[in-house]
Structure formats: C-alpha cells, structure tokens
Scaffold this motif. Structure first.
Motif, PDB file in Angstrom:
ATOM      1  N   GLU A  68      -7.289  -3.571  -5.281  1.00  0.00           N
ATOM      2  CA  GLU A  68      -7.481  -4.543  -6.860  1.00  0.00           C
ATOM      3  C   GLU A  68      -6.126  -4.644  -6.986  1.00  0.00           C
ATOM      4  OE1 GLU A  68      -9.317  -6.509 -10.194  1.00  0.00           O
ATOM      5  OE2 GLU A  68     -10.411  -4.709  -9.468  1.00  0.00           O
ATOM      6  N   LEU A  69      -5.140  -3.606  -7.439  1.00  0.00           N
ATOM      7  CA  LEU A  69      -4.584  -4.670  -8.087  1.00  0.00           C
ATOM      8  C   LEU A  69      -3.433  -5.290  -6.576  1.00  0.00           C
ATOM      9  CD1 LEU A  69      -2.395  -4.930  -9.971  1.00  0.00           C
ATOM     10  CD2 LEU A  69      -0.698  -2.489  -9.649  1.00  0.00           C
ATOM     11  N   ILE A  70      -3.262  -4.270  -5.289  1.00  0.00           N
ATOM     12  CA  ILE A  70      -3.019  -4.613  -4.373  1.00  0.00           C
ATOM     13  C   ILE A  70      -3.120  -6.455  -4.612  1.00  0.00           C
ATOM     14  CG2 ILE A  70      -2.267  -4.245  -1.890  1.00  0.00           C
ATOM     15  CD1 ILE A  70      -2.209  -1.149  -2.910  1.00  0.00           C
ATOM     16  N   ALA A  71      -4.387  -6.465  -4.029  1.00  0.00           N
ATOM     17  CA  ALA A  71      -5.012  -7.477  -3.461  1.00  0.00           C
ATOM     18  C   ALA A  71      -4.296  -8.553  -4.819  1.00  0.00           C
ATOM     19  CB  ALA A  71      -6.779  -7.278  -3.893  1.00  0.00           C
ATOM     20  N   LYS A  72      -4.336  -8.398  -5.722  1.00  0.00           N
ATOM     21  CA  LYS A  72      -4.391  -9.615  -6.595  1.00  0.00           C
ATOM     22  C   LYS A  72      -2.340  -9.954  -6.355  1.00  0.00           C
ATOM     23  CE  LYS A  72      -7.370  -9.920  -9.391  1.00  0.00           C
ATOM     24  NZ  LYS A  72      -8.076 -11.961  -9.484  1.00  0.00           N
ATOM     25  N   LEU A  73      -1.438  -8.540  -6.108  1.00  0.00           N
ATOM     26  CA  LEU A  73      -0.307  -9.208  -5.623  1.00  0.00           C
ATOM     27  C   LEU A  73      -0.266 -10.460  -4.729  1.00  0.00           C
ATOM     28  CD1 LEU A  73       1.303  -5.452  -6.711  1.00  0.00           C
ATOM     29  CD2 LEU A  73       1.372  -7.541  -8.170  1.00  0.00           C
ATOM     30  N   ILE A 131       9.733  -8.388  -5.717  1.00  0.00           N
ATOM     31  CA  ILE A 131       9.160  -7.364  -5.495  1.00  0.00           C
ATOM     32  C   ILE A 131       9.784  -7.106  -4.270  1.00  0.00           C
ATOM     33  CG2 ILE A 131       7.433  -5.238  -4.077  1.00  0.00           C
ATOM     34  CD1 ILE A 131       5.421  -6.812  -7.049  1.00  0.00           C
ATOM     35  N   VAL A 132      10.443  -5.980  -3.453  1.00  0.00           N
ATOM     36  CA  VAL A 132      10.474  -6.077  -2.291  1.00  0.00           C
ATOM     37  C   VAL A 132       9.948  -5.491  -1.201  1.00  0.00           C
ATOM     38  CG1 VAL A 132      12.900  -5.521  -0.681  1.00  0.00           C
ATOM     39  CG2 VAL A 132      13.547  -6.230  -3.299  1.00  0.00           C
ATOM     40  N   THR A 133       9.612  -5.979  -0.408  1.00  0.00           N
ATOM     41  CA  THR A 133       9.209  -5.044   0.500  1.00  0.00           C
ATOM     42  C   THR A 133       9.497  -4.856   2.268  1.00  0.00           C
ATOM     43  OG1 THR A 133       8.384  -7.341   1.804  1.00  0.00           O
ATOM     44  CG2 THR A 133       6.719  -6.571   0.043  1.00  0.00           C
ATOM     45  N   LYS A 134      11.034  -5.788   2.178  1.00  0.00           N
ATOM     46  CA  LYS A 134      11.926  -5.168   3.025  1.00  0.00           C
ATOM     47  C   LYS A 134      13.207  -5.195   3.129  1.00  0.00           C
ATOM     48  CE  LYS A 134       9.120  -6.165   7.020  1.00  0.00           C
ATOM     49  NZ  LYS A 134       8.780  -6.898   8.291  1.00  0.00           N
ATOM     50  N   GLY A 135      14.212  -4.294   2.897  1.00  0.00           N
ATOM     51  CA  GLY A 135      15.862  -4.958   2.868  1.00  0.00           C
ATOM     52  C   GLY A 135      16.186  -4.289   1.981  1.00  0.00           C
ATOM     53  N   GLN A 175       0.674  -1.523  -0.065  1.00  0.00           N
ATOM     54  CA  GLN A 175      -0.353   0.060   0.221  1.00  0.00           C
ATOM     55  C   GLN A 175       1.069   1.342   0.095  1.00  0.00           C
ATOM     56  OE1 GLN A 175      -0.991  -2.773   1.809  1.00  0.00           O
ATOM     57  NE2 GLN A 175      -3.193  -3.043   1.619  1.00  0.00           N
ATOM     58  N   GLU A 176       2.024   0.966   0.306  1.00  0.00           N
ATOM     59  CA  GLU A 176       3.038   2.124   0.846  1.00  0.00           C
ATOM     60  C   GLU A 176       3.682   3.004  -0.683  1.00  0.00           C
ATOM     61  OE1 GLU A 176       5.729   2.696   3.846  1.00  0.00           O
ATOM     62  OE2 GLU A 176       4.319   1.332   4.786  1.00  0.00           O
ATOM     63  N   ILE A 177       3.308   1.459  -1.669  1.00  0.00           N
ATOM     64  CA  ILE A 177       3.916   1.991  -2.979  1.00  0.00           C
ATOM     65  C   ILE A 177       2.780   3.177  -3.788  1.00  0.00           C
ATOM     66  CG2 ILE A 177       4.620   1.028  -5.644  1.00  0.00           C
ATOM     67  CD1 ILE A 177       5.349  -1.396  -4.129  1.00  0.00           C
ATOM     68  N   THR A 178       3.633   4.215  -4.760  1.00  0.00           N
ATOM     69  CA  THR A 178       2.921   5.229  -4.835  1.00  0.00           C
ATOM     70  C   THR A 178       1.703   4.714  -5.701  1.00  0.00           C
ATOM     71  OG1 THR A 178       4.839   6.762  -4.275  1.00  0.00           O
ATOM     72  CG2 THR A 178       2.798   7.112  -5.909  1.00  0.00           C
ATOM     73  N   GLU A 179       1.933   4.361  -7.181  1.00  0.00           N
ATOM     74  CA  GLU A 179       1.242   3.541  -7.770  1.00  0.00           C
ATOM     75  C   GLU A 179       0.725   3.098  -7.544  1.00  0.00           C
ATOM     76  OE1 GLU A 179       5.421   5.250  -9.527  1.00  0.00           O
ATOM     77  OE2 GLU A 179       4.847   3.520  -8.153  1.00  0.00           O
ATOM     78  N   PHE A 180       0.255   1.940  -6.785  1.00  0.00           N
ATOM     79  CA  PHE A 180      -0.784   0.845  -6.363  1.00  0.00           C
ATOM     80  C   PHE A 180      -1.844   1.422  -4.883  1.00  0.00           C
ATOM     81  CE2 PHE A 180       3.059  -2.595  -6.415  1.00  0.00           C
ATOM     82  CZ  PHE A 180       3.149  -2.600  -7.678  1.00  0.00           C
ATOM     83  N   LYS A 181      -1.135   2.597  -5.010  1.00  0.00           N
ATOM     84  CA  LYS A 181      -2.225   3.226  -4.007  1.00  0.00           C
ATOM     85  C   LYS A 181      -3.800   3.856  -4.212  1.00  0.00           C
ATOM     86  CE  LYS A 181       1.108   6.315  -0.425  1.00  0.00           C
ATOM     87  NZ  LYS A 181       1.419   6.900  -0.216  1.00  0.00           N
ATOM     88  N   SER A 182      -3.570   3.790  -6.093  1.00  0.00           N
ATOM     89  CA  SER A 182      -5.248   3.954  -5.886  1.00  0.00           C
ATOM     90  C   SER A 182      -5.767   2.236  -7.227  1.00  0.00           C
ATOM     91  CB  SER A 182      -5.571   4.818  -7.359  1.00  0.00           C
ATOM     92  OG  SER A 182      -4.680   4.040  -8.323  1.00  0.00           O
TER      93      SER A 182
END
Length: 207
Positions: free
Chosen positions: A15-20, A47-51, A5-12
């Motif tokens: 549904e994309l976030i859920a699919k990822l 897709i790096v979420t940490k580190g 959710q913190e990735i700029t392009e995904f905030k809108s």
C-alpha cells in the motif's frame, strides 16, 4: 534498482509503495545536472530509483566539500529534515550518474510518517547511514592527509560506478575534497608515477 519494491523497508507494505507511485513525480536527469541548490525551498523529497547523486556543502568563500552520495533506493535526509521544518536547503545536490528520481511532495512526507511505520523506518535508516558517513568525513578531514582522502574518493567512485575508468576532472576532485586543484593535480601525477593510476583528458584510470 528499477522499482520501490526492492527497498527493504517497503517490501512489507504494498500500500505504501502504491501511494508513493501515486503521489510522486518521476523525472530523469543527466550527469552534471543540479537537483537542488543551497538556500532553495524544499517542496519535495527525492527518492532515487536509478543512478547516483552527490550532496555538497558550499562555504562562503566558494569552496565545496562532498558530504555523501545518494544511490538507488535512497533519499536525501537533509531534504527530509529541511522540508519537514520548512527550512531552505543547506546543501547542493548534483547528479553523479544519469539518474531517475521520484519526487514526493513534502506535505505527503508527514502524512506517510503517521500512516506507515515502514516509511519512518526508512527515514531512520537513512539518517543513521548519513550520520556515520558525516562522521567519516570529519575523521578524514581531521586525521587523514589529502593524498589518503584522494585515494579513498577514487576508490569510492570506482565502487559506485563499477568501473576503473572515471570520467572526472582534477577540478571536480578538488571541489569534492575541499582543496586546491593544483594540489590534486600534483598528487595524481605522483600516483601515476608509481603506477596507481593512469591520467587522460578528463579521465582517470585506476590500475
């Protein structure tokens, strides 16, 4: 970063976030682990979420050079391109700092490009950033002395880790700069003599 959710392009696009999250596999790696080797087949996109990850190019004579870092919220554009064109990897990807990574199967990458414009925006942003970073590498190799590149690399690592204490060997620095270890050791000693760094066993402290 703890989630997509913190990735700029995904905030809108919830549904994309859920699919990822639905189609990706989450894995954790310790520093020093290899995520992808040269000439390996690319079956998923990280897709790096940490580190932090580092992307390295290895020449035929075994010399290495650092191309760029991948931080939380980012992915590897070389993996995108290679995977989409069914090509093997041209780079090696290693873990710089302990990392958590979501691996999205390559067949979903093309599907998401068609269905979600936010996903395409994300890829284009990464492509633009990596292109600029590669231009900086070319400029540094062509026009800057090795001591300038060494200082810039130490500062980059400081910014990435948020610490003035870097746990790294002279050999690792030499590999990332594409030069000899003895060259790096000599320059680090010179930097220590003028008070810029303090050297320890597999450790460098920026003063």
């Amino acid at each position: 970063m703890e989630d997509l959710q913190e990735i700029t392009e995904f905030k809108s696009s919830p549904e994309l976030i859920a699919k990822l999250y639905q189609f990706s596999v989450r894995k954790q790696y310790e520093a020093g682990s290899t995520i992808l080797n040269e000439n390996s087949h690319i079956r998923s996109i990280p897709i790096v979420t940490k580190g932090t990850l580092r992307v390295i190019r290895i020449e035929e004579d075994g010399r290495e050079i650092l191309l760029y870092y991948i931080q939380a919220g980012e992915s590897c554009i070389m993996s995108f391109l290679g995977g989409l064109h069914n090509e093997t990897s041209k780079v090696k990807v290693e873990v710089e700092e302990n990392a958590e990574i979501l691996f999205l199967p390559i067949e979903k990458v093309s599907l998401f490009i068609k269905d979600y414009p936010q996903w395409l925006d994300y890829i284009f942003r990464l492509y633009h950033k990596r292109f600029e970073e590669l231009l900086e590498i070319i400029n540094a190799i062509a026009f800057k002395k090795v001591d300038e590149r060494l200082l810039a690399l130490l500062q980059k690592k400081k910014d990435l880790t948020g610490s003035t204490i870097l746990n790294i060997t002279h050999e690792q620095l030499a590999n990332e700069l594409g030069t000899a270890r003895v060259v790096v050791s000599r320059m680090l000693k010179q930097l220590e003599d003028i008070g810029t760094v303090k050297l320890g066993r597999n450790k460098i402290t920026l003063m």
